[in-house]
Motif scaffolding. Structure first.
Motif, short mmCIF file in Angstrom:
data_model
loop_
_atom_site.label_atom_id
_atom_site.label_comp_id
_atom_site.label_asym_id
_atom_site.label_seq_id
_atom_site.Cartn_x
_atom_site.Cartn_y
_atom_site.Cartn_z
N ASP A 58 0.89 -1.14 -0.05
CA ASP A 58 0.06 0.21 -0.22
C ASP A 58 0.79 1.32 0.02
OD1 ASP A 58 -2.32 1.69 0.24
OD2 ASP A 58 -2.53 1.69 2.34
N LEU A 59 1.52 1.57 -1.07
CA LEU A 59 2.33 2.62 -1.17
C LEU A 59 2.09 3.50 -2.57
CD1 LEU A 59 4.85 3.27 0.18
CD2 LEU A 59 6.10 1.69 -1.45
N ALA A 60 2.02 4.82 -2.27
CA ALA A 60 1.65 5.45 -3.40
C ALA A 60 2.63 5.83 -4.54
CB ALA A 60 1.55 6.98 -2.93
N GLY A 61 2.71 6.14 -5.75
CA GLY A 61 3.65 6.25 -6.94
C GLY A 61 4.48 7.42 -6.58
N THR A 62 4.21 8.26 -5.42
CA THR A 62 5.29 9.24 -5.27
C THR A 62 6.18 8.84 -4.45
OG1 THR A 62 3.55 9.81 -3.18
CG2 THR A 62 3.40 11.08 -5.19
N ALA A 63 6.18 7.37 -3.97
CA ALA A 63 7.18 6.73 -2.94
C ALA A 63 8.72 6.78 -3.95
CB ALA A 63 6.83 5.49 -2.59
N SER A 64 9.59 6.87 -2.85
CA SER A 64 11.12 6.70 -3.33
C SER A 64 11.34 5.34 -2.81
CB SER A 64 11.92 7.83 -2.86
OG SER A 64 11.98 7.48 -1.18
N LYS A 65 12.79 4.93 -3.42
CA LYS A 65 13.20 3.56 -3.10
C LYS A 65 13.47 3.43 -1.75
CE LYS A 65 17.54 0.97 -3.33
NZ LYS A 65 18.34 1.02 -2.56
N GLY A 66 13.92 4.53 -0.93
CA GLY A 66 14.05 4.30 0.71
C GLY A 66 12.59 4.09 1.28
N GLN A 67 11.59 4.66 0.76
CA GLN A 67 9.95 4.22 1.30
C GLN A 67 9.65 2.87 0.83
OE1 GLN A 67 8.59 7.87 -0.61
NE2 GLN A 67 8.19 8.75 1.44
#
Length: 153
Positions: free
Chosen positions: A118-127
């Motif tokens: 459950d992770l938005a497309g704005t997420a980075s590799k760290g997230q």
């Protein structure tokens, strides 16, 4: 059970990535074949990064919530149901190898996960790494090489 594998018909592990997949070519993603995904996998995640970048690790492509039974990622496309995260350029897309000097390694890392993220497309590799923590069932990698002298700048 066999170990999960990530291979490409475009290049062998630790071999040169063809120019068409680089910033000086068509800058498209290569075809990737996925084999031996562990039973019980709910989704796959893929990270492509350059650990040899002058300013530290450079993320070229991150994709998650890939169907575990997909079998392959088609050249120049991203799986419909998946989410594409932000690369180091701040774009939600594949960014091909573009080494400023010398030979760089481009590592494609595939993760089999026991959850759908459950992770938005704005997420980075760290997230993405935080979200995957304690959910990785298996890992596979494929390394391609690219040099400035290969035509990429």
């Amino acid at each position: 059970m066999e170990k999960m594998r990530l291979i490409s018909p475009a290049f062998q592990d630790n071999e040169k990535i063809p120019p068409r997949f680089t910033c000086d070519g068509e800058n498209i993603s290569p075809e990737l074949l996925i084999e031996h995904v562990p039973r019980g996998t709910k989704s796959l995640a893929l990270v492509m990064e350059d650990p040899d970048a002058p300013n530290g690790l450079w993320v070229h492509w991150i994709v998650w919530n890939i169907r575990p039974n997909i079998g392959k990622l088609v050249e120049h496309s991203e799986p419909r149901e998946s989410v594409i995260g932000k690369n180091s350029w701040g774009h939600n897309q594949y960014g091909g190898p573009c080494p400023p000097s010398g030979t760089h390694r481009y590592i494609f890392r595939l993760y089999a996960l026991d959850v759908v993220l459950d992770l938005a497309g704005t997420a980075s590799k760290g997230q993405l790494e935080v979200a995957m923590h304690q959910h990785i069932k298996a890992e596979a990698s494929l390394t391609g090489l690219c040099s400035e002298s290969d035509g990429a700048s």
